[in-house]
Write an enzyme that holds these catalytic residues in place. Sequence first.
Site, PDB file in Angstrom:
ATOM      1  N   CYS A 336      -7.436 -15.758   0.859  1.00 18.50           N
ATOM      2  CA  CYS A 336      -7.974 -14.978   1.977  1.00 18.50           C
ATOM      3  C   CYS A 336      -9.502 -14.988   1.960  1.00 18.50           C
ATOM      4  O   CYS A 336     -10.113 -16.026   2.163  1.00 18.50           O
ATOM      5  CB  CYS A 336      -7.396 -13.563   1.956  1.00 18.50           C
ATOM      6  SG  CYS A 336      -7.534 -12.715   3.546  1.00 18.50           S
ATOM      7  N   HIS A 452      -1.523 -13.991   1.265  1.00 17.04           N
ATOM      8  CA  HIS A 452      -1.371 -13.054   0.162  1.00 17.04           C
ATOM      9  C   HIS A 452       0.066 -13.139  -0.364  1.00 17.04           C
ATOM     10  O   HIS A 452       1.004 -13.396   0.400  1.00 17.04           O
ATOM     11  CB  HIS A 452      -1.643 -11.618   0.621  1.00 17.04           C
ATOM     12  CG  HIS A 452      -3.073 -11.341   0.922  1.00 17.04           C
ATOM     13  ND1 HIS A 452      -4.036 -11.265  -0.054  1.00 17.04           N
ATOM     14  CD2 HIS A 452      -3.706 -11.114   2.109  1.00 17.04           C
ATOM     15  CE1 HIS A 452      -5.204 -10.992   0.511  1.00 17.04           C
ATOM     16  NE2 HIS A 452      -5.032 -10.904   1.815  1.00 17.04           N
TER      17      HIS A 452
END
Length: 510
Positions: A336, A452
Amino acid sequence: MQQLKPIMFVGTASDVGKSFINTGFCRIFKQDGYQPAPFKAQNMSLNSFVTPDGLEIGRAQAVQAEACGLPCSVNMNPVLLKPTNDKSSQVVLMGKPVGTQSAYDYFMGNNKQELFNAAKAAFDSLHAQYNPVVLEGAGSISELNLKHRDITNMRMALYAGADVYLVADIDKGGIFGSVYGTVALLPPEEKALLKGIIVNKFRGDARLFESGKVLLEELCGVPVVGIIPYRKDIYVEEEDSVALTHKQRQAGSDKVNVVVVLLNRLSNFTDFTVLEKDERVHLYYSNNPSEISQADIVILPGSKNTIADLVDIKNNGVAAAIVTAAKEGKTVIGICGGYQMMGHSVADPVGVEGSVSFMPGLGLLPVTTVLTAEKTTKQCSFRYKDTEALCEGYEIHMGTTESSNAVAAAMWGTDGLPGEKKDIINKPLNTMSEGHGDGYLLHDRCWGTYVHGILDNPVVVEDLLSPFKPKATVPFDYNKYKHEQYDKLAQHLREHIDIAYIYSQLKSEQ
């Protein structure tokens, strides 16, 4: 089964173990044949999760939903605050960001009634479907200067008609003053909801606290329903960044050293729990360049403020250590915000994160990122690299990242990628179930992704560790492990809390 009243666990302060106890009771009620659901009106955390319908909630309520055997829902955490710096937070209402506010504006402004209305509606929806609703408070219930604006603690308990249990951390000391003071400051209508006190994190022989138990009951006029011994061998995912203070900080030996770069605004640190539990791995967190240089694998984690954290690691020498590690052939990956940092640049043309509109990245991946006001939140299925196994994860990010030959040429010259790696320009790391790509794979030891939870998938961990040929072990089944921990926690609470008393109160006339 008989309808139970809602139950709520509140604290004398923050970090007393309310989430831990909430999770345990979610499991207890589930084991006993009920269908409970968790609820927290307002949460503050950088460790969030995505519901199946693509809405964002605090990680604790997602964990508690799992303990209940339920998919998580935005009704379980209608208001989420995600700090962007020391004074401001992004406000997420019913799973969607509605803006950024300073702490002063948030707590002193006139918008709390709107948020409380949303919280009440969310609770009502859960209460109509589940039995019982297990509510969690936040911080102390006796912050007098903020109490009339508090939508999470006793104001919510009054609306729900919940049985309330006050949790105190005896390990911190001062338990008599904190418990008595908290109870004494409650107005009569709130004190009437208080059914018991739970003493948490007790070390030693609980029989030594028998006189203390009697004194607390006499002082407060409320029974002490449990004295819970401190346990280090029960693991429940934590969402508070305070948990990071207890993590390893240095490289080890005889295992694969994996360092997570300790960013000032690090988010979703539960991405690394599987590696932490893997017997082949020594996982540690560090912002010390010398410790990073000792790692076999360097992970750049998620960040709530990518540009600010990128500036920080350039200033403290960490960025240089990461680039050096990559040049030395060590494994460097980003997730991310960490993926964004690994690229050529990060641009913020509309001021999503602040006043800095452009920042060069680490130059490890030929990608550029543009931050956008629209937030991507979704659960996802994908295939990692060229593997056939279907993996799962979730995305939470503000921004789009693209790769191109032009960017590669700007970074490495007109021949594109250096050496023999010209054939992998624009090669995504993952193939999503919808058919599009995610992330960027430079080579097996250098990649980034927006997903994630990617490390929760065994195929990814095995591939990550394969160059180091660690001693083989049985693959770690994280999902099985989590449910074993919920059962262990439930049993621990049953042994040290008067569950029969709690049921008698929940079944009494409202």
